[in-house]
Design an enzyme around this catalytic site. Structure first.
Site, PDB file in Angstrom:
ATOM      1  N   GLY A 242       0.777  -1.239   0.000  1.00  0.00           N
ATOM      2  CA  GLY A 242       0.000   0.000   0.000  1.00  0.00           C
ATOM      3  C   GLY A 242       0.796   1.269   0.000  1.00  0.00           C
ATOM      4  O   GLY A 242       1.347   1.665  -1.012  1.00  0.00           O
ATOM      5  N   SER A 243       0.879   1.863   1.157  1.00  0.00           N
ATOM      6  CA  SER A 243       1.272   3.251   1.311  1.00  0.00           C
ATOM      7  C   SER A 243       2.490   3.657   0.517  1.00  0.00           C
ATOM      8  O   SER A 243       3.523   3.002   0.529  1.00  0.00           O
ATOM      9  CB  SER A 243       1.553   3.541   2.793  1.00  0.00           C
ATOM     10  N   SER A 244       2.337   4.768  -0.201  1.00  0.00           N
ATOM     11  CA  SER A 244       3.444   5.371  -0.923  1.00  0.00           C
ATOM     12  C   SER A 244       3.684   6.768  -0.373  1.00  0.00           C
ATOM     13  O   SER A 244       3.015   7.228   0.544  1.00  0.00           O
ATOM     14  CB  SER A 244       3.118   5.428  -2.416  1.00  0.00           C
ATOM     15  N   GLY A 253       2.705   2.576   5.995  1.00  0.00           N
ATOM     16  CA  GLY A 253       3.754   1.584   6.162  1.00  0.00           C
ATOM     17  C   GLY A 253       4.442   1.702   7.504  1.00  0.00           C
ATOM     18  O   GLY A 253       4.758   0.699   8.164  1.00  0.00           O
ATOM     19  N   GLU A 270       5.396  -3.811   0.954  1.00  0.00           N
ATOM     20  CA  GLU A 270       5.453  -3.507  -0.475  1.00  0.00           C
ATOM     21  C   GLU A 270       4.886  -2.109  -0.658  1.00  0.00           C
ATOM     22  O   GLU A 270       3.667  -1.929  -0.690  1.00  0.00           O
ATOM     23  CB  GLU A 270       4.657  -4.546  -1.272  1.00  0.00           C
TER      24      GLU A 270
END
Length: 536
Positions: A242-244, A253, A270
């Site tokens: 998920g988180s970017s 994250g 990821e």
């Protein structure tokens, strides 16, 4: 029909605790350790995907307006392989034509190499079915003179109860792919699909209990409160996709990792990052631009963790590149791409507003050389190219995760390495060149989760290599055997008999014992022999 009491049930920390305890109790019975249980679950997944392909496509269309080809190739057919085959030959291609699936043939041929067609169709489930016995076998390990006589092996054992938190951009694939690894490794598990893809989440919650062992594989739907309740529990591994950076420098994250740290739980994260594309001169510019377009806009309209985030090229090459991108984009999506059925929409209004903010920044809005059209009511943004955006602009600081593609220019192509290294390590990095020396420099200079030369995103389809991030783009990896390893503990086992017991290791410790022990530790035969003969 659910009763009113069931409908009002709240999934809180207490409910999560009960759920995890139930999983642990069934896992403790040893049911998941057998090859038969694991293989039956994997085959049931193949059956589920085969029987509900249309339902999966419909759910993805509801969540993201995803084109059918993308849904079938990247998501549902990821789980579908005729006869569990791992590679396609020419007869397989003809079979696909006979099944009226020419879109798959086109996708397969794009990755044709020798007698094999390496595509997303070589899916993780079929690979696990074929290789599971070999993966489960103990690996032989070497021993030394220090432990002679002895033998050793590495035994893969399931971790226990694991939590999988998946993402909204590929809600079916990013739920099922890690789930397959967890099943193959023999774990009990909870899947938490993304609430931002509600149709896919609901479908997973409906189908998995129908096809899989619901005493060991459970689905929990919900949003922040349900995820928080799950994260309060002790797990044997947490797998999060998920988180970017656009969510606050990997905010989610970090939350997952902090929750895991309370119980010393290992994690696979990821995440994402700003994946660069470096375009050198002297290449086939049309092929390069087509591959960039497919990797950017053909992957969920840019809403993919490995989509090209920005391009770096020389000033001399930039004009040719822009012209080629314009020409190919119009050929693919028409003169009015907002009406194209081959482009996914933006997932929700929050992400639409976020992308609009990136595009409307004063130092960026004047840099649009193609596209920029928006339809807020239908959450659509046209493919947009920007040339010469400042490196200190918001669009160059955050992961874009959408259909916007900035192009930066440099005097010489080697200068691109410094630009990439000035930011955080990306999940993927791409280079288009025919220059062998430049390829070597790129691989040595640029740290990224994965690298593709002269294409984009295709490493995702190669299950013989790990897929994962580095630094802020993530940690840990999966796909193929790497998924099995991600959800396994590698247990060291050393075997000895009662023969050959030496007094050397027991007190009293003499100078002679010390010298011989030092010699044994070196493992050198002549050193040991000299010591035994009393030679210095």
């Amino acid at each position: 029909m659910a009763t009113k009491e069931e409908e009002n049930t709240v999934f809180d920390v207490k409910a999560a605790n009960v759920l995890t305890q139930e999983l642990r109790d069934v896992f403790a019975s040893g049911k998941t350790r057998s090859y038969e249980w694991r293989i039956s679950q994997l085959k049931s997944i193949v059956k589920m995907c085969d029987e509900h392909e249309e339902d999966i496509v419909d759910a993805l269309r509801l969540d993201l307006s995803k084109p059918q080809l993308e849904s079938i190739v990247y998501e549902s057919v990821m789980m579908w392989v005729p006869h569990y085959s791992l590679a396609f030959d020419l007869m397989d291609i003809l079979r696909l034509f006979s099944m009226r699936k020419p879109c798959l043939v086109q996708f397969c041929l794009a990755g044709y190499s020798g007698n094999e067609i390496l595509t997303m169709v070589k899916n993780s489930c079929a690979l696990a079915i074929k290789e599971l016995k070999r993966w489960m076998m103990p690996e032989k390990a070497k021993t030394t003179l220090t432990t002679f006589p002895s033998s050793a092996e590495i035994l893969s054992e399931p971790l226990g109860a694991v939590l999988i938190i998946s993402a909204w951009n590929y809600p079916f694939l990013l739920s099922m792919d890690p789930l397959i690894g967890a099943i193959a490794a023999g774990n009990a598990m909870v899947l938490k699909p993304s609430e931002l893809a509600p149709a896919s989440s609901a479908l997973l919650a409906k189908l998995l209990p129908e096809y899989l062992d619901c005493s060991l594989i459970k689905v929990v739907e919900g949003a922040v409160s349900e995820t928080s309740a799950l994260l309060e529990q002790k797990w044997d591994k947490i797998f999060y996709t998920g988180s970017s950076s656009f969510l606050g420098n990997g905010r989610v994250g970090r939350i997952v990792m902090a929750a895991a740290a309370k119980h010393l739980t290992p994690v696979v994260l990821e995440l994402g990052g700003k994946s660069p594309v470096v375009v050198d001169s002297g290449i086939d510019i049309q092929i390069a631009t087509r591959r960039i377009i497919v990797g950017k806009w053909g992957c969920n309209n840019g809403q993919a963790c490995i989509s090209p985030d920005y391009i770096i090229t020389t000033k001399d090459c930039a004009e040719k590149l822009v012209d080629s991108l314009k020409k190919e984009l119009e050929a693919f999506y028409g003169k009015n791409p907002l009406e194209s059925k081959d482009l996914s929409r933006i997932v929700n209004s929050n992400h639409f507003a976020r992308l609009t903010k990136l595009l409307d920044e004063d130092k960026v809005s004047g840099k649009i050389v193609y596209g920029g059209e928006r339809d807020e009511a239908n959450l659509r943004i046209a493919p947009t190219i920007l040339l010469g955006v400042p490196q200190n602009s918001l669009i160059m600081k955050e992961e874009i995760f959408g259909p916007l593609l900035p192009i930066l220019t440099v005097s010489k192509i080697e200068d691109s390495f410094d630009i990439i290294k000035s930011g955080t390590k990306p999940l993927a990095a791409y280079l288009f060149t025919n220059n062998k020396k430049l390829k070597e420099q790129f691989l040595m200079s640029v740290s990224a989760g994965g690298v593709v030369i002269n294409d984009t995103t295709l490493h995702l389809a190669v299950h013989s290599v790990p897929f994962g991030g580095v630094g802020e783009s993530g940690m840990g990896s999966y796909h193929g055997k790497f998924s099995f390893d991600a959800f396994s503990h590698k247990k060291a086992v050393v075997y000895r008999s009662f023969v050959g017991d030496a007094s050397l290791r027991y007190p009293p410790y003499t100078l002679g014992k010390l010298r011989l022990m030092k010699a044994l530790i070196t493992g050198n035969f002549w050193t040991i022999l000299r010591t035994l003969l009393g030679m210095s």
